[in-house]
Design an enzyme around this catalytic site. Sequence first.
Site, mmCIF file in Angstrom:
data_model
loop_
_atom_site.group_PDB
_atom_site.id
_atom_site.type_symbol
_atom_site.label_atom_id
_atom_site.label_comp_id
_atom_site.label_asym_id
_atom_site.label_seq_id
_atom_site.Cartn_x
_atom_site.Cartn_y
_atom_site.Cartn_z
ATOM 1 N N ARG A 135 0.816 -1.226 0.000
ATOM 2 C CA ARG A 135 0.000 0.000 0.000
ATOM 3 C C ARG A 135 0.842 1.265 0.000
ATOM 4 O O ARG A 135 0.444 2.274 0.582
ATOM 5 C CB ARG A 135 -0.931 0.043 1.229
ATOM 6 C CG ARG A 135 -2.018 -1.002 1.227
ATOM 7 C CD ARG A 135 -3.161 -0.547 0.348
ATOM 8 N NE ARG A 135 -4.084 -1.657 0.119
ATOM 9 C CZ ARG A 135 -5.205 -1.841 0.791
ATOM 10 N NH1 ARG A 135 -5.545 -1.006 1.718
ATOM 11 N NH2 ARG A 135 -5.977 -2.861 0.515
ATOM 12 N N ARG A 170 -3.552 6.286 1.018
ATOM 13 C CA ARG A 170 -4.153 7.466 1.659
ATOM 14 C C ARG A 170 -3.270 8.206 2.647
ATOM 15 O O ARG A 170 -3.577 9.328 3.017
ATOM 16 C CB ARG A 170 -5.461 7.061 2.353
ATOM 17 C CG ARG A 170 -6.641 7.048 1.395
ATOM 18 C CD ARG A 170 -7.921 6.826 2.130
ATOM 19 N NE ARG A 170 -7.913 5.488 2.740
ATOM 20 C CZ ARG A 170 -8.774 5.071 3.644
ATOM 21 N NH1 ARG A 170 -9.723 5.883 4.080
ATOM 22 N NH2 ARG A 170 -8.704 3.855 4.132
ATOM 23 N N ARG A 229 -6.855 11.309 -6.022
ATOM 24 C CA ARG A 229 -8.113 10.573 -5.917
ATOM 25 C C ARG A 229 -9.302 11.528 -6.000
ATOM 26 O O ARG A 229 -10.329 11.217 -6.606
ATOM 27 C CB ARG A 229 -8.168 9.769 -4.616
ATOM 28 C CG ARG A 229 -9.288 8.740 -4.637
ATOM 29 C CD ARG A 229 -9.454 8.016 -3.343
ATOM 30 N NE ARG A 229 -9.785 8.927 -2.258
ATOM 31 C CZ ARG A 229 -10.158 8.555 -1.056
ATOM 32 N NH1 ARG A 229 -10.250 7.281 -0.770
ATOM 33 N NH2 ARG A 229 -10.426 9.443 -0.127
ATOM 34 N N ASP A 235 -6.569 -2.762 -7.564
ATOM 35 C CA ASP A 235 -7.092 -3.446 -6.385
ATOM 36 C C ASP A 235 -7.300 -4.911 -6.719
ATOM 37 O O ASP A 235 -7.495 -5.259 -7.889
ATOM 38 C CB ASP A 235 -8.409 -2.823 -5.914
ATOM 39 C CG ASP A 235 -8.708 -3.221 -4.482
ATOM 40 O OD1 ASP A 235 -8.144 -2.619 -3.564
ATOM 41 O OD2 ASP A 235 -9.479 -4.186 -4.283
ATOM 42 N N TYR A 248 -14.627 -12.083 -0.321
ATOM 43 C CA TYR A 248 -15.311 -10.810 -0.618
ATOM 44 C C TYR A 248 -16.541 -11.040 -1.499
ATOM 45 O O TYR A 248 -17.579 -10.393 -1.324
ATOM 46 C CB TYR A 248 -14.345 -9.840 -1.313
ATOM 47 C CG TYR A 248 -13.309 -9.255 -0.380
ATOM 48 C CD1 TYR A 248 -13.621 -8.182 0.447
ATOM 49 C CD2 TYR A 248 -12.029 -9.772 -0.319
ATOM 50 C CE1 TYR A 248 -12.670 -7.640 1.309
ATOM 51 C CE2 TYR A 248 -11.067 -9.241 0.537
ATOM 52 C CZ TYR A 248 -11.401 -8.177 1.353
ATOM 53 O OH TYR A 248 -10.471 -7.652 2.207
HETATM 54 O O1 1CP Z 1 0.601 0.688 -3.316
HETATM 55 C C1 1CP Z 1 -0.256 -0.186 -3.249
HETATM 56 O O2 1CP Z 1 -0.025 -1.300 -2.742
HETATM 57 C C2 1CP Z 1 -1.602 0.163 -3.747
HETATM 58 C C3 1CP Z 1 -2.296 -0.843 -4.598
HETATM 59 C C4 1CP Z 1 -3.270 -1.724 -3.812
HETATM 60 C C5 1CP Z 1 -3.115 -3.083 -3.515
HETATM 61 C C6 1CP Z 1 -1.886 -3.950 -3.750
HETATM 62 C C7 1CP Z 1 -4.546 -1.336 -3.345
HETATM 63 C C8 1CP Z 1 -5.110 0.024 -3.419
HETATM 64 N N1 1CP Z 1 -5.185 -2.435 -2.871
HETATM 65 C C9 1CP Z 1 -4.347 -3.517 -2.942
HETATM 66 C C10 1CP Z 1 -4.613 -4.904 -2.582
HETATM 67 C C11 1CP Z 1 -5.797 -5.241 -1.768
HETATM 68 N N2 1CP Z 1 -7.077 -4.728 -1.828
HETATM 69 C C12 1CP Z 1 -5.817 -6.279 -0.813
HETATM 70 C C13 1CP Z 1 -4.645 -7.186 -0.528
HETATM 71 C C14 1CP Z 1 -3.649 -6.504 0.343
HETATM 72 C C15 1CP Z 1 -4.106 -6.338 1.767
HETATM 73 O O3 1CP Z 1 -4.194 -7.350 2.456
HETATM 74 O O4 1CP Z 1 -4.326 -5.198 2.155
HETATM 75 C C16 1CP Z 1 -7.096 -6.339 -0.248
HETATM 76 C C17 1CP Z 1 -7.582 -7.282 0.834
HETATM 77 C C18 1CP Z 1 -7.897 -5.364 -0.901
HETATM 78 C C19 1CP Z 1 -9.332 -5.086 -0.687
HETATM 79 C C20 1CP Z 1 -9.518 -3.677 -0.313
HETATM 80 N N3 1CP Z 1 -9.540 -2.650 -1.206
HETATM 81 C C21 1CP Z 1 -9.573 -3.141 0.982
HETATM 82 C C22 1CP Z 1 -9.478 -3.918 2.293
HETATM 83 C C23 1CP Z 1 -10.839 -4.147 2.865
HETATM 84 C C24 1CP Z 1 -10.772 -5.079 4.052
HETATM 85 O O5 1CP Z 1 -11.505 -6.082 4.032
HETATM 86 O O6 1CP Z 1 -9.991 -4.819 4.982
HETATM 87 C C25 1CP Z 1 -9.687 -1.743 0.841
HETATM 88 C C26 1CP Z 1 -9.813 -0.722 1.936
HETATM 89 C C27 1CP Z 1 -9.644 -1.462 -0.538
HETATM 90 C C28 1CP Z 1 -9.604 -0.133 -1.184
HETATM 91 C C29 1CP Z 1 -8.238 0.329 -1.514
HETATM 92 N N4 1CP Z 1 -7.389 -0.352 -2.366
HETATM 93 C C30 1CP Z 1 -6.227 0.372 -2.525
HETATM 94 C C31 1CP Z 1 -6.346 1.550 -1.719
HETATM 95 C C32 1CP Z 1 -5.308 2.643 -1.610
HETATM 96 C C33 1CP Z 1 -7.596 1.502 -1.096
HETATM 97 C C34 1CP Z 1 -8.193 2.560 -0.191
HETATM 98 C C35 1CP Z 1 -9.194 3.315 -0.977
HETATM 99 C C36 1CP Z 1 -9.068 4.779 -0.803
HETATM 100 O O7 1CP Z 1 -9.688 5.262 0.133
HETATM 101 O O8 1CP Z 1 -8.418 5.460 -1.614
#
Ligand code: 1CP
Length: 361
Positions: free
Chosen positions: A27, A31, A40, A77, A154
Site C-alpha cells: 500500500r 491514503r 483521488r 485493487d 469478498y
Molecule cells: O501501493 C499499493 O499497494 C496500492 C495498490 C493496492 C493493492 C496492492 C490497493 C489500493 N489495494 C491492494 C490490494 C488489496 N485490496 C488487498 C490485498 C492486500 C491487503 O491485504 O491489504 C485487499 C484485501 C484489498 C481489498 C480492499 N480494497 C480493501 C481492504 C478491505 C478489508 O476487508 O480490509 C480496501 C480498503 C480497498 C480499497 C483500496 N485499495 C487500494 C487503496 C489505496 C484503497 C483505499 C481506498 C481509498 O480510500 O483510496
Amino acid sequence: MTELKNDRLLRALARQPVDVTPVWMMRQAGRYLPEYRATRERAGDFMGLCGNPDLACEVTLQPLERYPLDGAILFSDILTIPDAMGLGLYFEPGEGPKFRKPVRTEADINALDVVDPDADLPYVLDAVKTIRRELGGRVPLIGFSGSPWTLATYMIEGGSSRDFRIAKQMMYDRPELMHQLLDTLAQSVIGYLNGQIRAGAQVIQIFDTWGGALSHAAYEEFSLRYLQQIVSGLIREHEGRQVPVILFTKGGGQWLERMADTGADALGLDWTTDIGQARRRVGDRVALQGNMDPTILYARPDRIRAEVADILASYGTGPGHVFNLGHGITPEVDPEHAGAFIRAVHELSAQYHESSKHREG
Ligand code: 1CP
C-alpha cells in the site's frame, strides 16, 4: 526494453548478492500520502482512479518521488476481478469495498465466467504499460492479484467480513461448489497475471490476505491448492528475465514450508513470524519478504529505526531478504515516519552485505 537502473529487488528475490537490502511497502501508494488524496479527489472516487491509466500511473509513481524505494507496485485493487465478473464493486466513503451482487447460490456460481483480461480488464493492462513507460527503468514494477480464497470471501460475503460466516458455511456445507468457484477464480487470476506480465509487470505478488483465517486442513484444500495452481500456470520468464512470484498469506507463518513447495520464488511474512526462524525453516529454497509490524510506523523515528535493526539482525547476513511491512501501511501514518523507515533499511543493511561488495570488486 530499457535497462533496469536499480535491480536490487529482482536480485534479492533471486537470492543474489545486493549492496543493501531492497525495500518497498504494501500500500505504498495510498491514503497516508496527501498527494494521493489530491489525485483521488480529481479522479472522483477510488474506482475512477483505478480505471484511469494515467491517474493510476501518477499515484503509482508518487511514493517513488518522495522515497528511495526499490520497487513500484501497480495501483489497482484485488477486487477488479470480481468486478469484471459482473458483481458490481463500489466503495461507500469511509467504508470498505462492497458488491451489489454477492455470490451466494449454485446458480450464481454457475453464471460466472473466467475473466478475459484483454476484454474485461483492459484498463489494468493499460495502466501497467503506462507505468512501465513512465518508470523508464528506475525500479521494477510489481503486478499483483488476490488469491482465489481471498477473492471468494469478498464475493460471497459481499464485502469485508469479521468471521467469514457465509463463505465458510459454503466451504463446509458445499465444498464442491466452493471448489468450482475457486477454480474459476484461479483460472482468471492466471490469465490476469500473465496479462500483467506481458504488459510489463516484472515481479508478481499474490495477496492471500485471509488464508490465515482457515484451519490447517482447510488452508491446504481451499487456499494453498489454488496458489499452487496459479504458480504452475504463470509465465516465469519475460523480456529475457525471470519474473519472480511472491506468495503472501497473512497469518500463514506456520505453513511456510508448504508454501515454498508451490515453487514460488519468495514468501511474504506478516509480523507475527520471526524472520530469522523462518529463514532457517525454508533454507535457500525461497527468498523472504517482510516483516515489520506496520503500526510501528506510529512510533518515534528512532524506535522505527531500532525495529528495522532488529529485523535485519534476525535475518542475518547474505542475500534473499526484501524488506517490507508485514501488511499494508495505514492511512494515518505520518509520511516522515515512512521515510525514516526506508532510510533505516538502506543505512543499516549495508553491513549484512559486505561480502557481496568484495565479490563484486
Ligand atoms: O501501493 C499499493 O499497494 C496500492 C495498490 C493496492 C493493492 C496492492 C490497493 C489500493 N489495494 C491492494 C490490494 C488489496 N485490496 C488487498 C490485498 C492486500 C491487503 O491485504 O491489504 C485487499 C484485501 C484489498 C481489498 C480492499 N480494497 C480493501 C481492504 C478491505 C478489508 O476487508 O480490509 C480496501 C480498503 C480497498 C480499497 C483500496 N485499495 C487500494 C487503496 C489505496 C484503497 C483505499 C481506498 C481509498 O480510500 O483510496
